[in-house]
Motif scaffolding. Structure first.
Motif, short mmCIF file in Angstrom:
data_model
loop_
_atom_site.label_atom_id
_atom_site.label_comp_id
_atom_site.label_asym_id
_atom_site.label_seq_id
_atom_site.Cartn_x
_atom_site.Cartn_y
_atom_site.Cartn_z
N ALA A 136 0.85 -1.21 0.00
CA ALA A 136 0.00 0.00 0.00
C ALA A 136 0.87 1.24 0.00
N LEU A 137 0.49 2.21 -0.83
CA LEU A 137 1.16 3.51 -0.83
C LEU A 137 0.12 4.56 -0.43
N ILE A 138 0.38 5.25 0.68
CA ILE A 138 -0.54 6.30 1.12
C ILE A 138 0.09 7.64 0.83
N VAL A 139 -0.59 8.41 -0.02
CA VAL A 139 -0.07 9.72 -0.44
C VAL A 139 -1.11 10.79 -0.13
N SER A 140 -0.81 11.60 0.88
CA SER A 140 -1.79 12.63 1.27
C SER A 140 -1.06 13.90 1.67
N GLY A 141 -1.81 14.84 2.25
CA GLY A 141 -1.18 16.08 2.70
C GLY A 141 -0.23 15.84 3.86
N GLY A 142 -0.48 14.78 4.61
CA GLY A 142 0.36 14.51 5.78
C GLY A 142 1.26 13.30 5.62
N HIS A 143 1.03 12.49 4.59
CA HIS A 143 1.74 11.20 4.53
C HIS A 143 2.28 10.82 3.16
N THR A 144 3.39 10.12 3.20
CA THR A 144 3.87 9.37 2.04
C THR A 144 4.42 8.10 2.65
N ASP A 145 3.60 7.08 2.76
CA ASP A 145 3.96 5.85 3.47
C ASP A 145 3.83 4.64 2.55
N LEU A 146 4.83 3.78 2.64
CA LEU A 146 4.80 2.52 1.91
C LEU A 146 4.69 1.39 2.94
N LEU A 147 3.64 0.58 2.81
CA LEU A 147 3.38 -0.45 3.82
C LEU A 147 3.10 -1.79 3.17
N ILE A 148 3.34 -2.85 3.93
CA ILE A 148 2.82 -4.15 3.51
C ILE A 148 1.69 -4.49 4.46
N LEU A 149 0.50 -4.73 3.91
CA LEU A 149 -0.62 -5.20 4.73
C LEU A 149 -0.58 -6.72 4.63
N LYS A 150 -0.24 -7.37 5.73
CA LYS A 150 -0.11 -8.83 5.69
C LYS A 150 -1.46 -9.50 5.95
N GLU A 163 -2.19 -7.20 10.72
CA GLU A 163 -0.72 -7.30 10.69
C GLU A 163 -0.16 -6.49 9.54
N MET A 164 0.73 -5.59 9.88
CA MET A 164 1.31 -4.74 8.85
C MET A 164 2.78 -4.52 9.08
N GLU A 165 3.45 -4.17 8.01
CA GLU A 165 4.86 -3.83 8.15
C GLU A 165 5.07 -2.50 7.43
N SER A 166 5.73 -1.59 8.12
CA SER A 166 6.01 -0.31 7.49
C SER A 166 7.34 -0.45 6.75
N LEU A 167 7.32 -0.21 5.43
CA LEU A 167 8.55 -0.35 4.65
C LEU A 167 9.33 0.96 4.63
N GLY A 168 8.62 2.04 4.42
CA GLY A 168 9.33 3.32 4.34
C GLY A 168 8.35 4.47 4.31
N SER A 169 8.87 5.66 4.49
CA SER A 169 8.02 6.84 4.38
C SER A 169 8.90 8.03 4.01
N THR A 170 8.31 9.21 3.96
CA THR A 170 9.11 10.36 3.57
C THR A 170 10.01 10.78 4.73
N ILE A 171 11.21 11.19 4.40
CA ILE A 171 12.10 11.66 5.47
C ILE A 171 11.97 13.17 5.64
N ASP A 172 11.19 13.81 4.78
CA ASP A 172 10.97 15.25 4.95
C ASP A 172 9.52 15.61 4.62
N ASP A 173 9.26 16.19 3.45
CA ASP A 173 7.90 16.62 3.13
C ASP A 173 7.06 15.47 2.57
N SER A 174 5.76 15.54 2.82
CA SER A 174 4.87 14.57 2.17
C SER A 174 4.65 15.04 0.73
N ILE A 175 4.21 14.13 -0.12
CA ILE A 175 4.01 14.49 -1.52
C ILE A 175 2.88 15.52 -1.68
N GLY A 176 1.83 15.41 -0.86
CA GLY A 176 0.73 16.37 -0.94
C GLY A 176 1.18 17.77 -0.57
N GLU A 177 2.03 17.83 0.46
CA GLU A 177 2.59 19.11 0.90
C GLU A 177 3.39 19.76 -0.24
#
Ligand code: KG4
Ligand code: ZN
Length: 342
Positions: free
Chosen positions: A134-148, A152-166
């Protein structure tokens, strides 16, 4: 099995929204009252104004939501509310409303993380198939996750600075477009050509994103050109920006799909309303033989139906909140998953 009908409340930013959702999928009624026009006058959301407007409007939104579904709160099974993350003053209005309804009508109270809501919006059109990326792209988030699984979920990565919406919003702002900038950039890019050469963010491998370099580059470029009294080709710059930004998102998703071998992909969050992003992700999934899911446009940006969907598995697992529930302005998805779902 008995039908479960949940009244869901969402007030995390500048939309006052309520919905009645049956069995985590069927939207019986949805009301979204947006404050967008008010905040557009200030170039972005003013938190103090947002919370005041939620307070003014929330009872009316409740009335309208019940009326549209011919429903009474007595007949519903639970009250769900977004409690994090978001603007604190805005969240508090929804949380207080939910607690009051829960107390008065003796209905279980369900606390929902807003980001989980964006993910579960995908359950409206089709059932989420696990495991999925799953890729969540919003004003507050840019998160890449595995929904098992559902819990049960695993967070793979996210933005280290600005979100894409921002970044969409900031680039739009420097180009003189009104808030929210995402849809404006999309519109302008349709009239433009890809003529600006822009830096590609974080070329290295890995799952994290970084968009601040691209954002700063564009802001500096615009300022420099203005100082030199050179023309800025707004539509072209919007197009070039969108191509680079979407390319970075698809590149990371491709890498994650290759590395994990997962065959399902979900796109979610406000920026997933972007048609170019949707079509590039669809193309990638097609090439990789991956099944692609993205919510219907109306369920991409903030709405309470998605909160009703995310509340359903919590209802089934009897994960109810007590009246000490409070709003939280930030909540990392990883810690939420560990704390609430395991
Ligand atoms: O999910 P959302 O409604 O609120 C948050 O949870 O943040 O996302 C809002 C973000 C804003 O940054 C807005 O500019 C962006 O989604 N957005 C878009 C589009 N529609 C909304 N970005 C690009 N293209 C769009 N069509
Ligand atoms: Zn959102």
């Amino acid at each position: 099995m008995k039908d479960v009908r949940i009244l869901a409340i969402e007030t995390s930013c500048d939309e006052t929204s309520m919905a009645i959702v049956k069995n985590g999928k069927e939207v019986e009624s949805l009301t979204i009252l947006t404050q967008m026009d008010t905040h557009a006058n200030f170039g972005g959301v003013v938190p103090e104004i947002a919370s005041r407007m939620h307070t003014e409007n929330i009872t009316m939104v409740l009335d309208e939501t019940l009326r549209k579904a011919h429903a009474k709160i007595e007949d519903l099974d639970a009250i769900a509310v977004t409690y994090a993350p978001g603007l604190l003053g805005s969240l508090l209005v929804g949380v207080e409303c939910a607690k009051t309804l829960s107390l008065v009508y003796k209905k279980p109270l369900i606390a929902v993380n807003h980001t989980m809501g964006h993910i579960y919006a995908n359950n409206i059109e089709s059932d989420i198939v696990y495991p999925t990326l799953a890729l969540i792209v919003s004003g507050g988030h840019t998160d890449l996750l595995i929904l098992k699984s559902e819990t049960e979920m695993e967070s793979l990565g996210s933005t280290i600075d600005d979100s894409i919406g921002e970044v969409y919003d900031k680039v739009a702002r420097v180009l003189g477009m009104p808030y929210p900038g995402g849809p404006q950039i999309e519109k302008a890019s349709l009239k433009g050509e890809d003529t600006y050469e822009l830096p590609h963010p974080m070329q290295e491998e890995g799952y994290n994103f970084s968009f601040s370099g691209l954002k700063s580059y564009i802001i500096n470029l615009v300022h420099n050109e203005r100082q030199r009294k050179n023309e800025i080709r707004i539509n072209d710059l919007a197009k070039s920006f969108q191509i680079v930004a979407v390319d970075e998102l698809t590149r990371k998703v491709k890498y994650a799909l290759q590395k994990t071998g997962i065959k399902n992909f979900i796109l979610a969050g406000g920026v997933s309303a972007n048609k170019y992003l949707r079509s590039e992700m669809a193309k990638l999934c097609d090439e990789m033989n991956v099944s692609f899911h993205v919510p219907n446009m109306i369920y991409c940006t903030d709405n309470a139906a998605m909160i009703g969907c995310a509340a359903y598995p919590l209802y089934q697992a009897k994960k109810f909140s007590d009246f000490t529930l409070n709003a939280k302005s930030s909540e990392d998805i990883k810690s939420y998953i560990e704390k609430e779902l395991k």
